[in-house]
Scaffold this motif. Structure first.
Motif, PDB file in Angstrom:
ATOM      1  N   TYR A  25      -2.782  -3.784   2.528  1.00 48.04           N
ATOM      2  CA  TYR A  25      -3.673  -2.948   1.736  1.00 48.04           C
ATOM      3  C   TYR A  25      -4.353  -3.853   0.708  1.00 48.04           C
ATOM      4  O   TYR A  25      -3.666  -4.471  -0.101  1.00 48.04           O
ATOM      5  CB  TYR A  25      -2.864  -1.858   1.040  1.00 48.04           C
ATOM      6  CG  TYR A  25      -3.693  -0.907   0.229  1.00 48.04           C
ATOM      7  CD1 TYR A  25      -4.140   0.288   0.781  1.00 48.04           C
ATOM      8  CD2 TYR A  25      -4.033  -1.188  -1.085  1.00 48.04           C
ATOM      9  CE1 TYR A  25      -4.908   1.174   0.043  1.00 48.04           C
ATOM     10  CE2 TYR A  25      -4.797  -0.311  -1.830  1.00 48.04           C
ATOM     11  CZ  TYR A  25      -5.238   0.867  -1.258  1.00 48.04           C
ATOM     12  OH  TYR A  25      -5.997   1.727  -1.989  1.00 48.04           O
ATOM     13  N   PRO A  26      -5.675  -3.948   0.747  1.00 47.48           N
ATOM     14  CA  PRO A  26      -6.363  -4.831  -0.196  1.00 47.48           C
ATOM     15  C   PRO A  26      -6.467  -4.197  -1.582  1.00 47.48           C
ATOM     16  O   PRO A  26      -7.168  -3.205  -1.768  1.00 47.48           O
ATOM     17  CB  PRO A  26      -7.744  -5.014   0.434  1.00 47.48           C
ATOM     18  CG  PRO A  26      -7.945  -3.777   1.239  1.00 47.48           C
ATOM     19  CD  PRO A  26      -6.588  -3.311   1.686  1.00 47.48           C
ATOM     20  N   GLY A  27      -5.729  -4.732  -2.522  1.00 51.54           N
ATOM     21  CA  GLY A  27      -5.751  -4.208  -3.882  1.00 51.54           C
ATOM     22  C   GLY A  27      -6.690  -4.996  -4.764  1.00 51.54           C
ATOM     23  O   GLY A  27      -7.198  -6.041  -4.372  1.00 51.54           O
ATOM     24  N   PRO A  28      -6.924  -4.521  -5.985  1.00 54.02           N
ATOM     25  CA  PRO A  28      -7.841  -5.206  -6.887  1.00 54.02           C
ATOM     26  C   PRO A  28      -7.311  -6.544  -7.390  1.00 54.02           C
ATOM     27  O   PRO A  28      -8.085  -7.453  -7.653  1.00 54.02           O
ATOM     28  CB  PRO A  28      -8.018  -4.224  -8.040  1.00 54.02           C
ATOM     29  CG  PRO A  28      -6.824  -3.342  -7.982  1.00 54.02           C
ATOM     30  CD  PRO A  28      -6.387  -3.301  -6.541  1.00 54.02           C
ATOM     31  N   LYS A  29      -5.984  -6.677  -7.502  1.00 49.20           N
ATOM     32  CA  LYS A  29      -5.400  -7.918  -8.002  1.00 49.20           C
ATOM     33  C   LYS A  29      -4.674  -8.699  -6.916  1.00 49.20           C
ATOM     34  O   LYS A  29      -4.698  -9.916  -6.900  1.00 49.20           O
ATOM     35  CB  LYS A  29      -4.442  -7.633  -9.156  1.00 49.20           C
ATOM     36  CG  LYS A  29      -5.143  -7.083 -10.370  1.00 49.20           C
ATOM     37  CD  LYS A  29      -4.204  -6.865 -11.510  1.00 49.20           C
ATOM     38  CE  LYS A  29      -4.948  -6.301 -12.698  1.00 49.20           C
ATOM     39  NZ  LYS A  29      -4.085  -5.974 -13.798  1.00 49.20           N
ATOM     40  N   GLU A  30      -3.983  -7.998  -6.033  1.00 47.18           N
ATOM     41  CA  GLU A  30      -3.279  -8.664  -4.940  1.00 47.18           C
ATOM     42  C   GLU A  30      -3.134  -7.699  -3.775  1.00 47.18           C
ATOM     43  O   GLU A  30      -3.211  -6.481  -3.938  1.00 47.18           O
ATOM     44  CB  GLU A  30      -1.909  -9.157  -5.382  1.00 47.18           C
ATOM     45  CG  GLU A  30      -0.974  -8.066  -5.817  1.00 47.18           C
ATOM     46  CD  GLU A  30       0.360  -8.606  -6.294  1.00 47.18           C
ATOM     47  OE1 GLU A  30       1.338  -7.881  -6.199  1.00 47.18           O
ATOM     48  OE2 GLU A  30       0.415  -9.757  -6.765  1.00 47.18           O
ATOM     49  N   ASN A  31      -2.953  -8.263  -2.592  1.00 46.35           N
ATOM     50  CA  ASN A  31      -2.765  -7.452  -1.405  1.00 46.35           C
ATOM     51  C   ASN A  31      -1.321  -6.992  -1.320  1.00 46.35           C
ATOM     52  O   ASN A  31      -0.421  -7.650  -1.831  1.00 46.35           O
ATOM     53  CB  ASN A  31      -3.138  -8.246  -0.161  1.00 46.35           C
ATOM     54  CG  ASN A  31      -4.614  -8.583  -0.129  1.00 46.35           C
ATOM     55  OD1 ASN A  31      -5.427  -7.907  -0.739  1.00 46.35           O
ATOM     56  ND2 ASN A  31      -4.966  -9.626   0.585  1.00 46.35           N
ATOM     57  N   ALA A  32      -1.088  -5.856  -0.685  1.00 48.88           N
ATOM     58  CA  ALA A  32       0.253  -5.295  -0.575  1.00 48.88           C
ATOM     59  C   ALA A  32       0.571  -4.995   0.887  1.00 48.88           C
ATOM     60  O   ALA A  32      -0.234  -4.386   1.584  1.00 48.88           O
ATOM     61  CB  ALA A  32       0.359  -4.019  -1.403  1.00 48.88           C
ATOM     62  N   ARG A  33       1.766  -5.419   1.326  1.00 51.91           N
ATOM     63  CA  ARG A  33       2.237  -5.110   2.675  1.00 51.91           C
ATOM     64  C   ARG A  33       2.620  -3.636   2.711  1.00 51.91           C
ATOM     65  O   ARG A  33       3.361  -3.163   1.862  1.00 51.91           O
ATOM     66  CB  ARG A  33       3.463  -5.952   3.011  1.00 51.91           C
ATOM     67  CG  ARG A  33       4.078  -5.627   4.366  1.00 51.91           C
ATOM     68  CD  ARG A  33       5.396  -6.348   4.548  1.00 51.91           C
ATOM     69  NE  ARG A  33       5.220  -7.763   4.739  1.00 51.91           N
ATOM     70  CZ  ARG A  33       5.193  -8.353   5.930  1.00 51.91           C
ATOM     71  NH1 ARG A  33       5.355  -7.657   7.016  1.00 51.91           N
ATOM     72  NH2 ARG A  33       5.035  -9.650   6.028  1.00 51.91           N
ATOM     73  N   VAL A  34       2.080  -2.915   3.681  1.00 46.35           N
ATOM     74  CA  VAL A  34       2.402  -1.497   3.829  1.00 46.35           C
ATOM     75  C   VAL A  34       2.787  -1.206   5.277  1.00 46.35           C
ATOM     76  O   VAL A  34       2.400  -1.941   6.186  1.00 46.35           O
ATOM     77  CB  VAL A  34       1.224  -0.579   3.407  1.00 46.35           C
ATOM     78  CG1 VAL A  34       0.957  -0.701   1.919  1.00 46.35           C
ATOM     79  CG2 VAL A  34      -0.029  -0.867   4.197  1.00 46.35           C
ATOM     80  N   CYS A  35       3.551  -0.127   5.462  1.00 43.60           N
ATOM     81  CA  CYS A  35       3.912   0.271   6.824  1.00 43.60           C
ATOM     82  C   CYS A  35       2.670   0.836   7.518  1.00 43.60           C
ATOM     83  O   CYS A  35       1.679   1.198   6.877  1.00 43.60           O
ATOM     84  CB  CYS A  35       5.063   1.278   6.811  1.00 43.60           C
ATOM     85  SG  CYS A  35       4.644   2.910   6.154  1.00 43.60           S
ATOM     86  N   ASP A  36       2.734   0.913   8.833  1.00 47.83           N
ATOM     87  CA  ASP A  36       1.591   1.396   9.600  1.00 47.83           C
ATOM     88  C   ASP A  36       1.207   2.827   9.212  1.00 47.83           C
ATOM     89  O   ASP A  36       0.030   3.160   9.138  1.00 47.83           O
ATOM     90  CB  ASP A  36       1.889   1.320  11.097  1.00 47.83           C
ATOM     91  CG  ASP A  36       2.015  -0.127  11.582  1.00 47.83           C
ATOM     92  OD1 ASP A  36       1.583  -1.051  10.867  1.00 47.83           O
ATOM     93  OD2 ASP A  36       2.551  -0.319  12.692  1.00 47.83           O
TER      94      ASP A  36
END
Length: 80
Positions: A54-65
């Motif tokens: 998930y592309p966040g404003p400060k860093e990307n986050a691993r998310v489940c499908d």
């Protein structure tokens, strides 16, 4: 995917010791199949079931499908 929108955290991380397998695909964890937590719902899953980012404003986050598909659907829904 949504751009520069903070990821809404909906639950705490499931404890590592709470499951010996991925709660999504049920494959057992091992030295090769590592545990990961979805950064949205906190579910304990394997890399294959949490390979989306998930592309966040400060860093990307691993998310489940499931969370990725849910956030993608919300971002493409017409405004209400």
């Amino acid at each position: 995917p949504p751009q520069s929108t903070p990821l809404e955290r909906v639950a705490e991380d499931q404890p590592d010791k709470s499951s010996n397998c991925c709660v999504i695909c049920m494959d057992p964890f091992s030295q090769l199949r590592r545990r990961h937590h979805c950064r949205r719902c906190g579910v304990l899953c394997c890399g294959a079931c949490s390979g989306r980012v998930y592309p966040g404003p400060k860093e990307n986050a691993r998310v489940c499908d499931g969370c990725f598909n849910l956030t993608l659907a919300r971002s493409q829904a017409p405004p209400s």
